[in-house]
Enzyme design. Structure first.
Site, PDB file in Angstrom:
ATOM      1  N   GLU A 305       0.659  -0.763  -0.004  1.00  0.00           N
ATOM      2  CA  GLU A 305      -0.027  -0.074  -0.216  1.00  0.00           C
ATOM      3  C   GLU A 305       0.625   1.318  -0.216  1.00  0.00           C
ATOM      4  O   GLU A 305       0.080   2.626   0.766  1.00  0.00           O
ATOM      5  CB  GLU A 305      -0.373  -0.269   1.625  1.00  0.00           C
ATOM      6  CG  GLU A 305      -1.843  -1.175   1.792  1.00  0.00           C
ATOM      7  CD  GLU A 305      -2.656  -0.635   2.713  1.00  0.00           C
ATOM      8  OE1 GLU A 305      -3.744  -1.422   1.950  1.00  0.00           O
ATOM      9  OE2 GLU A 305      -2.748  -1.055   3.560  1.00  0.00           O
ATOM     10  N   ASP A 379      -8.454  -9.041   4.485  1.00  0.00           N
ATOM     11  CA  ASP A 379      -8.124  -7.820   5.395  1.00  0.00           C
ATOM     12  C   ASP A 379      -8.859  -7.762   6.337  1.00  0.00           C
ATOM     13  O   ASP A 379     -10.453  -6.965   6.581  1.00  0.00           O
ATOM     14  CB  ASP A 379      -8.101  -6.333   4.852  1.00  0.00           C
ATOM     15  CG  ASP A 379      -7.386  -5.212   5.739  1.00  0.00           C
ATOM     16  OD1 ASP A 379      -6.306  -5.684   6.352  1.00  0.00           O
ATOM     17  OD2 ASP A 379      -7.636  -4.741   4.694  1.00  0.00           O
ATOM     18  N   GLU A 407     -12.305  -2.062  12.404  1.00  0.00           N
ATOM     19  CA  GLU A 407     -12.818  -1.165  11.011  1.00  0.00           C
ATOM     20  C   GLU A 407     -13.677  -1.937   9.770  1.00  0.00           C
ATOM     21  O   GLU A 407     -14.104  -1.512   9.866  1.00  0.00           O
ATOM     22  CB  GLU A 407     -10.762  -1.822  10.063  1.00  0.00           C
ATOM     23  CG  GLU A 407     -10.964  -1.035   9.133  1.00  0.00           C
ATOM     24  CD  GLU A 407      -9.635  -1.605   8.617  1.00  0.00           C
ATOM     25  OE1 GLU A 407      -8.816  -1.944   9.090  1.00  0.00           O
ATOM     26  OE2 GLU A 407      -9.452  -0.841   7.540  1.00  0.00           O
TER      27      GLU A 407
HETATM   28  O1  GCW Z   1      -6.747  -3.055   6.581  1.00  0.00           O
HETATM   29  C1  GCW Z   1      -6.089  -2.312   6.354  1.00  0.00           C
HETATM   30  C2  GCW Z   1      -6.379  -0.792   6.502  1.00  0.00           C
HETATM   31  C3  GCW Z   1      -5.000   0.104   6.121  1.00  0.00           C
HETATM   32  C4  GCW Z   1      -3.702  -0.605   7.586  1.00  0.00           C
HETATM   33  C5  GCW Z   1      -3.056  -2.246   5.983  1.00  0.00           C
HETATM   34  C6  GCW Z   1      -2.340  -2.418   6.837  1.00  0.00           C
HETATM   35  C7  GCW Z   1      -1.896   0.086   9.051  1.00  0.00           C
HETATM   36  O2  GCW Z   1      -7.182  -0.221   5.668  1.00  0.00           O
HETATM   37  O3  GCW Z   1      -5.475   1.674   6.738  1.00  0.00           O
HETATM   38  O4  GCW Z   1      -2.961   0.196   6.876  1.00  0.00           O
HETATM   39  O5  GCW Z   1      -4.568  -2.419   5.990  1.00  0.00           O
HETATM   40  O6  GCW Z   1      -2.964  -3.186   7.596  1.00  0.00           O
HETATM   41  O7  GCW Z   1      -1.234  -2.518   6.673  1.00  0.00           O
END
Ligand code: GCW
Length: 714
Positions: A305, A379, A407
């Site tokens: 990311e 995720d 989240e």
């Molecule tokens: O779950 C996603 C989140 C990001 C996060 C990423 C990660 C810290 O939306 O905000 O970044 O995973 O785990 O690296």
């Protein structure tokens, strides 16, 4: 006037019970009602011997005093000398102590550095807590206080406890400006601006709470890291926190931004094979350990990311991790390298990318490097099958990464108890070494003989007065600690303990509320992501439903990538005829999920694209089942609300009211999820929501038009 106010306060308190704001978490130590148990605890804590020879033992002694004062109204009095008749004796084990106090021969072997023994005589009038180390004594003390708070028998105890996992960590996604990535409970509890001079009482209470459930490490900063944390001024602030946490057995860790040598070191490159870069990290490690001799190590998110990483220099994750491992090794530190990687340029199913990147590196990491793997491959979804990396990297210690901050699970307005989610992953069988190779055995090191092992979770704390936003979100912090200590505990046991300590020991309260907790995650799955649907939430902030989003730059940021609805059906085909992600699991696991006809329905749309008219186990076709799930999930939130209303007599007014209002929000949001998703999917299935269900009162366009520019945590 003053007197009047005081009187009013008194009246309010008597009418509504002790008002509480949740700050005390599960360490409330409310008065034990008069009666035999209270008498017994009073006797036991009338005088205690706990020789204070370290800050850790001081912490244990303080806690006994805080606890006894609350529970009995009388603060336990320290005895000046050990003797056989002292009711409560808490000390590191030694033969002298055994002689002086008549402790029966204790077997402290096998207790390790953190384990403890608690034992008592048959009348429960003499109780001993002992361990091989100060830390063990502290953990034992917290266990003892838990026994009292949950009204357990104190007679004839023979408790022998030691952690199954070595590293039990919280990962704070806290930024230096005090915003918290995916934080829904206010701002960061770390006030970097006033550190190191101001030691907020919160830091101490945080450490007490963590230690009380066995958490022994805290990664202070966001994995989307800022190199500033590694500068001298900030390291002094980190040191201040490390000094606060040390007595509680908690080490601090930091996230290391891979490009820090450039950003804060002025180098031209961060190439892990470049000598100057390696030296920079070695010097940095030295500098850190000079300030914090027990510094835990680095947690790293790299090449994921948009974060910098070794692949920017055509190096591997192992090259990057080993460079840091080499810098930390002389000081006993470790590197926790995250496996949460996926790349926009990579057309392969996101589900598969971490496995593809990491499996070839198995055996290539230094001994002080661990790879931290999220529970599932996408995720932290409300429900995911276990990550295929578990069991697939036998030569590498894999650390579990769970997420406490919700989240994707209603953030801090939905009551969701996560222990069942954690247990579901931990008990999943990878079949890596035949039947019974469950994920828990991968991460506790027993399957592939790793002495370095651990579990981490993304924290849900903030500076909200009750720490976690939702009073019930505290249970997830609690559960993480308890499961990291002993993953064989059941979700029910943990909920029971937590409820007793956090709210009440009254059966009429515990039974119905425990039931709510245990069902809450399945309920949420039904009204958000039934049958294996995933990643259909609002873009960016991840708040609310948005299965229609299809305009994001990266394909795998779009919900349509995951649900693949079309006129034929719904779901992501990850079988041999689709993305082939299933091939990353052992043949036995694959066999479980490969055939849509007998794939566990909770993962059905995760692995399969199912025709709308296909009949499922309920006898309903896919469309009708989807409708049924969304409606049932929502209806069950109503049931939670009703139950909560019935337990009002046993809950303080303040927290009862807060939860009641939060449940209203949860219900409204469940309806929102249900209506928005069903209206949207109905456009593909070509079928309406059957008339016997309450019809949505808003249009799909309305749901699509909603915007949340200031949703938290983004
Ligand atoms: O779950 C996603 C989140 C990001 C996060 C990423 C990660 C810290 O939306 O905000 O970044 O995973 O785990 O690296």
């Amino acid at each position: 006037m003053r007197k009047c106010l005081l009187l009013l306060l008194l009246v309010t308190i008597t009418l509504y019970g002790h008002t509480e704001n949740g700050y005390d978490l599960w360490l409330r130590y409310p008065r034990i009602p008069a009666g035999p148990y209270n008498n017994q605890v009073q006797q036991l804590t009338a005088s205690f011997y706990l020789p204070v020879t370290s800050p850790t033992l001081q912490a244990a002694r303080d806690e006994v005093q805080i606890g006894s004062r609350g529970l009995t109204g009388k603060m336990a009095k320290p005895a000046s000398k050990p003797h056989a008749h002292v009711p409560l004796l808490i000390a590191v084990y030694s033969p002298e102590m055994e002689k002086l106090t008549g402790i029966p021969p204790a077997d402290t072997t096998g207790l390790g550095e953190e384990g403890y023994l608690i034992y008592s005589n048959s009348a429960g009038t003499r109780l001993r807590i002992t361990a091989r180390t100060d830390k063990g004594v502290l953990y034992g003390t917290f266990h003892f206080l838990r026994l009292l708070q949950t009204r357990q028998s104190l007679e004839n105890l023979r408790i022998h406890s030691q952690p199954r996992l070595r590293l039990r960590l919280l990962n704070h996604w806290d930024n230096l400006d005090r915003t918290v990535e995916r934080g829904y409970a206010g701002f960061s509890i770390w006030n970097w601006h006033t550190l190191p001079s101001l030691i907020d009482q919160r830091y101490i209470d945080y450490a007490r709470a963590c230690a009380s459930v066995g958490i022994n490490g805290s990664v202070l900063t966001n994995v989307n890291a800022n190199a500033t944390i590694l500068t001298p001024a900030y390291l002094l602030k980190v040191k201040a926190l490390a000094d606060v946490f040390r007595p509680f057995g908690i080490k601090v860790y930091l996230t290391a931004r891979f490009s820090a040598p450039i950003e804060s070191g002025g180098l031209k490159t961060a190439d892990p094979l470049h000598e100057e870069v390696r030296q920079w990290w070695k010097n940095k490690a030295k500098e850190i350990y000079a300030l914090i001799p027990d510094f835990g190590g680095f947690l790293v998110k790299a090449n994921s990311e948009g974060q910098p990483g070794p692949q920017d220099y055509q190096r591997t994750h192992a090259d990057g991790a080993n460079m840091l491992g080499e810098a930390l090794a002389p000081h006993g530190g470790i590197v926790i390298w995250r496996a949460f990687v996926y790349a926009a340029e990579n057309p392969v199913d996101r589900h598969m990318q971490a496995y593809n990147d990491f499996v070839p590196l198995d055996g290539k990491f230094l001994p002080n490097v661990m790879v931290q793997v999220k529970n599932g491959a996408i995720d932290f979804m409300p429900r995911e099958p276990f990550h295929p990396l578990f069991g697939a990297m036998p030569k590498t210690p894999l650390m579990m990464e769970f997420q406490l901050t919700q989240e994707y699970l209603g953030q801090s307005t939905h009551l969701v108890y996560l222990a069942p989610l954690f247990k579901e992953t931990l008990e999943s069988d990878t079949w890596a070494k035949g039947k019974g190779s469950i994920v828990a055995k991968v991460i506790d090191g027993s399957l592939h003989s790793h002495s370095l092992n651990g579990m981490a979770a993304v924290a849900n704390t903030g500076n909200d007065i009750n720490w976690c936003g939702h009073p019930f979100a505290q249970a997830n912090w609690y559960a993480l600690g308890r499961l990291a200590w002993d993953h064989s505990l059941t979700s029910e046991q943990i909920a029971d303990e937590w409820l007793r300590m956090t709210f009440s020991n009254e059966k009429k309260f515990i039974n119905p509320v425990k039931k709510i907790m245990l069902e809450s995650r399945d309920i949420l799955v039904d009204y958000m992501n039934p049958l294996g649907l995933h990643h259909i939430m609002g873009t960016g902030h991840h708040y609310g439903p948005a299965p229609w989003v299809n305009d994001q730059r990266r394909p795998e940021w779009n919900p349509v990538y995951y649900h693949r609805a079309d006129s034929n059906g719904l779901g992501f085909n990850r079988t041999a005829t689709g993305s082939k992600a299933l091939a990353q699991y052992s043949p036995e696991v694959r066999a479980l999920w490969e055939d849509p006809a007998d794939c566990d329905e909770k993962y059905l749309l995760w692995f399969h694209h199912i025709p709308w008219q296909q009949q499922l186990s309920s006898g309903r076709n896919l469309w009708d089942e989807l409708v049924y799930r969304y409606y049932t999930g929502t209806a069950r939130v109503k049931t939670i609300q009703e139950t909560w209303n019935t337990v009002r007599p046993w809950v303080d007014r303040e927290r009862h009211e807060q939860v009641r209002q939060l449940l209203n929000i949860q219900y409204e949001e469940a309806v929102w999820w249900r209506n928005a998703c069903l209206l949207y999917f109905s456009g593909f299935s070509g079928r309406p929501i059957p008339g016997n269900f309450e019809q949505p009162d808003k249009t799909l366009d309305y749901y699509k038009s909603l915007r949340f520019p200031y949703a938290p945590g983004n």
